[in-house]
Design a protein around this motif. Structure first.
Motif, mmCIF file in Angstrom:
data_model
loop_
_atom_site.group_PDB
_atom_site.id
_atom_site.type_symbol
_atom_site.label_atom_id
_atom_site.label_comp_id
_atom_site.label_asym_id
_atom_site.label_seq_id
_atom_site.Cartn_x
_atom_site.Cartn_y
_atom_site.Cartn_z
ATOM 1 N N ALA A 95 -4.171 45.188 2.041
ATOM 2 C CA ALA A 95 -4.302 44.806 3.452
ATOM 3 C C ALA A 95 -3.069 44.066 3.958
ATOM 4 N N GLU A 96 -2.437 43.309 3.085
ATOM 5 C CA GLU A 96 -1.320 42.474 3.511
ATOM 6 C C GLU A 96 0.034 43.178 3.449
ATOM 7 N N HIS A 97 0.170 44.213 2.611
ATOM 8 C CA HIS A 97 1.504 44.744 2.335
ATOM 9 C C HIS A 97 1.701 46.224 2.666
ATOM 10 N N PHE A 98 0.640 46.929 2.968
ATOM 11 C CA PHE A 98 0.763 48.364 3.250
ATOM 12 C C PHE A 98 0.464 48.653 4.718
ATOM 13 N N SER A 99 1.008 49.768 5.202
ATOM 14 C CA SER A 99 0.703 50.188 6.570
ATOM 15 C C SER A 99 -0.391 51.257 6.606
ATOM 16 N N TRP A 100 -0.610 51.915 5.470
ATOM 17 C CA TRP A 100 -1.648 52.947 5.373
ATOM 18 C C TRP A 100 -2.417 52.784 4.063
ATOM 19 N N ALA A 101 -3.696 53.132 4.092
ATOM 20 C CA ALA A 101 -4.513 53.309 2.890
ATOM 21 C C ALA A 101 -5.232 54.644 3.026
ATOM 22 N N HIS A 102 -4.904 55.592 2.153
ATOM 23 C CA HIS A 102 -5.415 56.963 2.281
ATOM 24 C C HIS A 102 -6.721 57.196 1.548
ATOM 25 N N SER A 103 -7.121 56.264 0.691
ATOM 26 C CA SER A 103 -8.139 56.586 -0.314
ATOM 27 C C SER A 103 -9.420 55.776 -0.163
ATOM 28 N N ILE A 104 -9.886 55.624 1.055
ATOM 29 C CA ILE A 104 -11.140 54.898 1.298
ATOM 30 C C ILE A 104 -12.320 55.822 1.017
ATOM 31 N N ASP A 105 -13.203 55.401 0.117
ATOM 32 C CA ASP A 105 -14.390 56.219 -0.155
ATOM 33 C C ASP A 105 -15.670 55.402 -0.241
ATOM 34 N N ARG A 106 -15.566 54.090 0.076
ATOM 35 C CA ARG A 106 -16.741 53.214 0.070
ATOM 36 C C ARG A 106 -16.645 52.249 1.245
ATOM 37 N N LEU A 107 -17.771 51.967 1.863
ATOM 38 C CA LEU A 107 -17.789 51.057 2.996
ATOM 39 C C LEU A 107 -17.374 49.654 2.564
ATOM 40 N N LYS A 108 -17.772 49.231 1.380
ATOM 41 C CA LYS A 108 -17.414 47.897 0.891
ATOM 42 C C LYS A 108 -15.908 47.708 0.873
ATOM 43 N N ILE A 109 -15.187 48.707 0.421
ATOM 44 C CA ILE A 109 -13.719 48.611 0.365
ATOM 45 C C ILE A 109 -13.156 48.517 1.770
#
Length: 233
Positions: A95-109
């Protein structure tokens, strides 16, 4: 000229050719250089040749490279994309260092990324990873469960749901490669019809680049064709 730069030029040419064959504008396809296990000096060569976006799968390795690149080239502007499985104890760093996260597969994350994204940064761009081939060894939400998860993520603050990511099972022929990629495209279209504003299809790697572009990929994730075979300790 280094092999990295030559390879990068060749990949770019392949993207242009595939886009032309598919009747698409190449400027609508972003090249994400997958740099996991690749040392910082090789990334620097690619960045100096105009590559801006890099994809990493291991958080600590990526953080180390961010520091190294900043030291090697303080004025370098690089976009960091996280493309690997996300563990709960790594969400703050992402959350602090990236501009994208491609691999979300759980609501908790997604909820953790939302709550941990700093206010001074733009919303974190995220993609929902879909296990399109149903492989037990791969992460990702099922096609059936994707709509509910996508709608839940779309309303979270500090995140911007951009689209879908997939890593289909390897296939031998061009047409076989296209089939699961077409499923991802149709899922994106169905979600857009439900009111979600999704503009991203993150799919296509060194082996199925052409098929992905024909099926509408907007981000292609290329590692081996740029940096060579990965070396693991």
């Amino acid at each position: 000229m280094s092999s990295v730069v030559q390879n990068l030029q060749a990949v770019r040419a392949s993207i242009v050719q595939a886009a032309q064959e598919a009747g698409r504008a190449e400027q609508n396809i972003q090249l994400l250089a997958v740099s996991k296990t690749v040392p910082a000096p090789a990334l620097l060569l690619a960045a100096q040749a105009g590559q801006q976006a890099f994809g990493e799968s291991y958080v600590q390795e990526a953080l180390d490279k961010m520091v190294a690149l900043q030291t090697l080239a303080p004025n370098l502007q690089v976009d960091w994309h996280f493309i690997g499985p996300i563990q709960s104890n790594k969400t703050r760093d992402i959350a602090e260092h990236f501009s994208w996260a491609h691999s979300i597969d759980r609501l908790k994350i997604a909820q953790r990324l939302s709550s941990q994204r700093p206010e001074h940064l733009p919303p974190l761009n995220v993609c929902l990873q879909v296990n399109i081939s149903g492989e037990a060894s791969k992460s990702g939400v099922t096609v059936a469960d994707a709509p509910a998860l996508a709608h839940a993520i779309a309303v979270l603050p500090r995140l911007r749901l951009r689209g879908l990511m997939a890593v289909p099972q390897a296939a031998a022929t061009f047409e076989q490669q296209r089939q699961p990629l077409a499923q991802v495209r149709r899922l994106q279209q169905a979600l857009c019809a439900q009111g979600l504003e999704l503009d991203t299809l993150s799919m296509g790697m060194s082996s199925d680049l052409k098929a992905a572009i024909h099926e509408g990929a907007t981000i292609v994730r290329i590692g081996t064709a740029i940096f060579g075979e990965r070396i693991y300790d």
